[in-house]
Design an enzyme around this catalytic site. Structure first.
Site, PDB file in Angstrom:
ATOM      1  N   CYS A 110      -0.718  21.199 -41.231  1.00  0.00           N
ATOM      2  CA  CYS A 110      -1.729  21.274 -42.288  1.00  0.00           C
ATOM      3  C   CYS A 110      -2.393  22.638 -42.274  1.00  0.00           C
ATOM      4  O   CYS A 110      -3.061  23.013 -43.227  1.00  0.00           O
ATOM      5  CB  CYS A 110      -2.768  20.185 -42.099  1.00  0.00           C
ATOM      6  N   LYS A 168      -3.085   3.289 -36.110  1.00  0.00           N
ATOM      7  CA  LYS A 168      -1.907   3.024 -36.944  1.00  0.00           C
ATOM      8  C   LYS A 168      -1.170   4.352 -37.073  1.00  0.00           C
ATOM      9  O   LYS A 168      -1.507   5.190 -37.904  1.00  0.00           O
ATOM     10  CB  LYS A 168      -2.347   2.502 -38.316  1.00  0.00           C
ATOM     11  N   SER A 180      -1.866  13.022 -46.385  1.00  0.00           N
ATOM     12  CA  SER A 180      -1.810  13.737 -47.659  1.00  0.00           C
ATOM     13  C   SER A 180      -3.051  13.406 -48.509  1.00  0.00           C
ATOM     14  O   SER A 180      -3.678  12.356 -48.327  1.00  0.00           O
ATOM     15  CB  SER A 180      -0.536  13.361 -48.407  1.00  0.00           C
ATOM     16  N   GLU A 233       1.308  21.509 -52.333  1.00  0.00           N
ATOM     17  CA  GLU A 233       1.626  21.632 -50.907  1.00  0.00           C
ATOM     18  C   GLU A 233       3.113  21.292 -50.735  1.00  0.00           C
ATOM     19  O   GLU A 233       3.541  20.187 -51.075  1.00  0.00           O
ATOM     20  CB  GLU A 233       0.769  20.649 -50.102  1.00  0.00           C
ATOM     21  N   GLU A 268       4.778   5.898 -39.444  1.00  0.00           N
ATOM     22  CA  GLU A 268       6.002   5.117 -39.203  1.00  0.00           C
ATOM     23  C   GLU A 268       7.216   6.022 -39.007  1.00  0.00           C
ATOM     24  O   GLU A 268       8.288   5.557 -38.623  1.00  0.00           O
ATOM     25  CB  GLU A 268       6.234   4.106 -40.334  1.00  0.00           C
ATOM     26  N   PHE A 274       2.637  12.125 -39.747  1.00  0.00           N
ATOM     27  CA  PHE A 274       3.812  12.333 -38.891  1.00  0.00           C
ATOM     28  C   PHE A 274       3.793  13.670 -38.179  1.00  0.00           C
ATOM     29  O   PHE A 274       4.453  13.844 -37.157  1.00  0.00           O
ATOM     30  CB  PHE A 274       5.107  12.214 -39.727  1.00  0.00           C
TER      31      PHE A 274
HETATM   32  P1  NAD Z   1       0.951  10.534 -45.547  1.00  0.00           P
HETATM   33  O1  NAD Z   1      -0.290  10.623 -46.355  1.00  0.00           O
HETATM   34  O2  NAD Z   1       2.217  10.175 -46.234  1.00  0.00           O
HETATM   35  O3  NAD Z   1       0.777   9.453 -44.363  1.00  0.00           O
HETATM   36  C1  NAD Z   1      -0.345   9.465 -43.511  1.00  0.00           C
HETATM   37  C2  NAD Z   1      -0.604   8.038 -43.035  1.00  0.00           C
HETATM   38  O4  NAD Z   1      -0.940   7.226 -44.159  1.00  0.00           O
HETATM   39  C3  NAD Z   1       0.580   7.381 -42.348  1.00  0.00           C
HETATM   40  O5  NAD Z   1       0.128   6.656 -41.236  1.00  0.00           O
HETATM   41  C4  NAD Z   1       1.131   6.469 -43.428  1.00  0.00           C
HETATM   42  O6  NAD Z   1       1.750   5.311 -42.893  1.00  0.00           O
HETATM   43  C5  NAD Z   1      -0.106   6.074 -44.210  1.00  0.00           C
HETATM   44  N1  NAD Z   1       0.193   5.792 -45.624  1.00  0.00           N
HETATM   45  C6  NAD Z   1       1.143   6.360 -46.382  1.00  0.00           C
HETATM   46  N2  NAD Z   1       1.117   5.848 -47.628  1.00  0.00           N
HETATM   47  C7  NAD Z   1       0.124   4.939 -47.654  1.00  0.00           C
HETATM   48  C8  NAD Z   1      -0.400   4.068 -48.676  1.00  0.00           C
HETATM   49  N3  NAD Z   1       0.103   4.063 -49.905  1.00  0.00           N
HETATM   50  N4  NAD Z   1      -1.418   3.265 -48.349  1.00  0.00           N
HETATM   51  C9  NAD Z   1      -1.938   3.268 -47.104  1.00  0.00           C
HETATM   52  N5  NAD Z   1      -1.483   4.076 -46.105  1.00  0.00           N
HETATM   53  C10 NAD Z   1      -0.471   4.899 -46.378  1.00  0.00           C
HETATM   54  O7  NAD Z   1       1.078  11.931 -44.785  1.00  0.00           O
HETATM   55  P2  NAD Z   1       2.283  12.462 -43.894  1.00  0.00           P
HETATM   56  O8  NAD Z   1       3.431  12.794 -44.782  1.00  0.00           O
HETATM   57  O9  NAD Z   1       2.512  11.580 -42.738  1.00  0.00           O
HETATM   58  O10 NAD Z   1       1.635  13.804 -43.319  1.00  0.00           O
HETATM   59  C11 NAD Z   1       1.642  15.025 -44.006  1.00  0.00           C
HETATM   60  C12 NAD Z   1       0.356  15.269 -44.745  1.00  0.00           C
HETATM   61  O11 NAD Z   1      -0.740  15.204 -43.840  1.00  0.00           O
HETATM   62  C13 NAD Z   1       0.278  16.633 -45.368  1.00  0.00           C
HETATM   63  O12 NAD Z   1      -0.292  16.523 -46.639  1.00  0.00           O
HETATM   64  C14 NAD Z   1      -0.643  17.409 -44.446  1.00  0.00           C
HETATM   65  O13 NAD Z   1      -1.333  18.489 -45.032  1.00  0.00           O
HETATM   66  C15 NAD Z   1      -1.573  16.338 -44.030  1.00  0.00           C
HETATM   67  N6  NAD Z   1      -2.258  16.674 -42.790  1.00  0.00           N
HETATM   68  C16 NAD Z   1      -3.555  17.079 -42.883  1.00  0.00           C
HETATM   69  C17 NAD Z   1      -4.234  17.440 -41.749  1.00  0.00           C
HETATM   70  C18 NAD Z   1      -5.657  17.895 -41.820  1.00  0.00           C
HETATM   71  O14 NAD Z   1      -6.267  18.043 -40.790  1.00  0.00           O
HETATM   72  N7  NAD Z   1      -6.226  18.105 -42.999  1.00  0.00           N
HETATM   73  C19 NAD Z   1      -3.597  17.381 -40.508  1.00  0.00           C
HETATM   74  C20 NAD Z   1      -2.278  16.943 -40.445  1.00  0.00           C
HETATM   75  C21 NAD Z   1      -1.622  16.591 -41.612  1.00  0.00           C
END
Ligand code: NAD
Length: 502
Positions: free
Chosen positions: A281, A173, A226, A385, A176, A149
């Site tokens: 991040c 994808k 994450s 985090e 959401e 997000f």
């Molecule tokens: P998230 O892991 O909750 O979601 C990321 C994506 O995964 C979304 O599209 C979500 O719909 C999908 N997802 C969530 N749960 C899932 C599941 N159980 N099975 C399959 N798909 C699933 O992350 P977020 O809250 O949207 O974003 C924040 C996180 O992203 C933080 O941890 C941040 O550090 C990380 N991030 C990392 C970088 C990087 O370059 N390393 C960059 C941006 C964000």
């Protein structure tokens, strides 16, 4: 209420799914839209569209593919204001930060405009008598991107410009929580001349993601989010024979040396800790201050800057706020629980952002800038985090203790050092276990023509995103060794059963 749908085969595709998720304006706390949570069958439909479009797009000249990217870049510039407002309305970040996000994504599009050069491969003449060798960097097929997000425009644009320019087709994808950007980007790509089916958007949750991870037509998966989800994505996609790059979470530390320019470091730390409400991040969440005097001075300066920080909605008439809300009410509660745990575990709470009230936006998901001193490595606020505007100061007696602390942390995304001493800076960049290092630069996000990625549990998979690694990730190498009858006639015609040497 408006429903954010899918984009399949060059058009908005009305979903038949009966599952939806609410989309909020974080600054007001109101639900503004709902997003469809696509079924497995709808996801497979998007993959089928991408699969069908692949052969023709892969055979399109790289020059023509680059021209689509040139037009797309121009359209991003023309629509910058609309894109930034949309980001701010679903994510909450302030307008100028949203413009910055689109700009960083646009830079990857600029990089992808150079694809005829980047995808040339290698050539060696006369590797043997009359024998030449050259490599083809060919596209993989259908590629999928699953994005978080916090950068609804930039992170998808870390992926698809290079995937498309190299001749792949794509299924995105989006998160959401702020899904609308994905559809706008799809419309702009179409306007830029991208053939139908080459770029598709499926909105949804785990049900859609699991299809992208397991469908045999998908060749490669890029994920950013994450760490627990990144681990799941990497292991599942790999087990299904797909190429995968999965970027995870972070806990970015900087070391503040006693010889640093403290005013410069304070301003840099403020922006890196509290910009985008800490939901980056590459946000700086831990300052490792070398010596008590350094820590005391820093805290004094941080407090006076925090006092004048403006927190409020991302888009306003007149002077802009410094920091907007966090993404959701649940995330606000989670950040506040972390702050409470920090107090309970013995850290000194210097500035408490839990009870912030924004006039006229009382239901917005706001958390004020929060500062902890005397944080120690066993505390939860140090280990995990938080992904919010919470900065922790850890005091250490010397540089070496600080370096070892950083190297012991499970995450290794970005890090920085503030110092005037070149030798210390050089040593730090050599010895620190993190993928991106800043020297007096608090958020060392590599430019589009370099590659972005962390170390340790911040990344899974060997290749980073964008830059040369991005081109490698989205292509596979084929090496052709050739000779022609005239040169063959120079040699004997008899069969040879030994390993060919030149
Ligand atoms: P998230 O892991 O909750 O979601 C990321 C994506 O995964 C979304 O599209 C979500 O719909 C999908 N997802 C969530 N749960 C899932 C599941 N159980 N099975 C399959 N798909 C699933 O992350 P977020 O809250 O949207 O974003 C924040 C996180 O992203 C933080 O941890 C941040 O550090 C990380 N991030 C990392 C970088 C990087 O370059 N390393 C960059 C941006 C964000």
């Amino acid at each position: 209420m408006e429903t954010v749908q899918n984009f399949i085969q060059g058009q908005i595709s009305e979903s038949h799914s009966q599952r939806f998720a609410p989309v909020f304006n974080p600054a007001t706390g109101e639900q503004t839209r709902q997003v469809v949570l696509s079924s497995a069958a709808e996801t497979a439909e998007a993959i089928a569209a991408a699969d069908k479009a692949f052969p023709a797009w892969a055979k399109t000249s790289p020059l023509k593919r680059a021209r689509v990217m040139f037009k797309f870049k121009a359209l991003l510039e023309q629509n910058m204001d609309e894109l930034a407002r949309l980001i701010s309305s679903e994510h909450g970040k302030v307008y100028s930060d949203a413009v910055g996000e689109v700009t960083r994504g646009l830079e990857v599009v600029e990089f992808a405009c150079g694809i005829p050069h980047l995808q040339k491969g290698e050539h060696s003449a006369n590797v043997g008598t009359g024998v030449d060798s050259h490599s083809l960097m060919q596209p993989l097929g259908v590629c999928a991107g699953i994005t978080p997000f916090n950068f609804p425009a930039m992170v998808p644009m870390w992926m698809f410009p290079i995937a498309l320019a190299t001749g792949n087709t794509f299924v995105l994808k989006p998160s959401e929580k702020d899904p609308s950007l994905g559809l706008v980007l799809a419309e702009l790509l179409k306007e830029a001349g991208l053939p139908d089916g080459v770029f598709n958007v499926v909105n949804g949750d785990k049900e859609a993601v699991d299809v992208l991870l397991t469908d045999p037509r998908v060749q490669a998966v890029s994920f950013v989010g994450s760490t627990p989800i990144a681990e799941y994505i990497y292991s599942t996609a790999s087990a299904h024979g797909k190429r995968c790059q999965a970027l995870g979470g972070a806990k970015n530390h900087c070391i503040l040396m006693p010889d640093a320019d403290l005013d410069m470091a304070t301003s840099a730390i403020m922006g890196a800790a509290y910009g985008a409400a800490g939901e980056r991040c590459m946000a700086l969440s831990v300052v490792v201050a070398v010596g008590d005097e350094t820590a005391d001075q820093l805290i004094g300066k941080l407090k006076s800057q925090i006092d004048v920080m403006k927190v409020g909605p991302g888009v306003v008439e007149g002077p802009e706020n410094d920091m907007g809300p966090v993404i959701s009410s649940q995330h606000k509660d989670k950040i506040c629980e972390y702050i409470t745990s920090g107090v309970e575990q013995g850290a000194s709470l210097v500035v408490d952002g839990r009870d912030i009230r924004i006039e006229g936006h009382e239901n917005g998901f706001f958390v004020g800038p929060t500062l902890f001193d005397n944080v120690s490595p066993e505390m939860t606020i140090y280990q995990e985090e938080i992904f919010g505007p919470v900065l922790a100061i850890v005091r250490v007696p010397d540089y070496q203790t600080g370096l070892e602390l950083i190297n012991r942390h499970e995450y290794g995304n970005g890090t920085a050092i503030f110092t005037r001493d070149g030798e210390t800076a050089r040593q730090f960049s050599e010895d620190v276990l993190a993928g991106m290092v800043g020297i007096n630069v608090p958020i060392p996000v590599p430019m589009a023509f370099h590659s972005f990625g962390g170390w340790k549990r911040s990344v899974f998979g060997p290749l980073n995103v964008h830059g040369n690694d991005g081109v490698r990730f989205y292509t596979r190498m084929k090496t052709v060794t050739s000779r022609w009858p005239a040169s063959v006639r120079l040699e004997q015609h008899s069969s040879s059963f030994v390993m060919p040497t030149m």
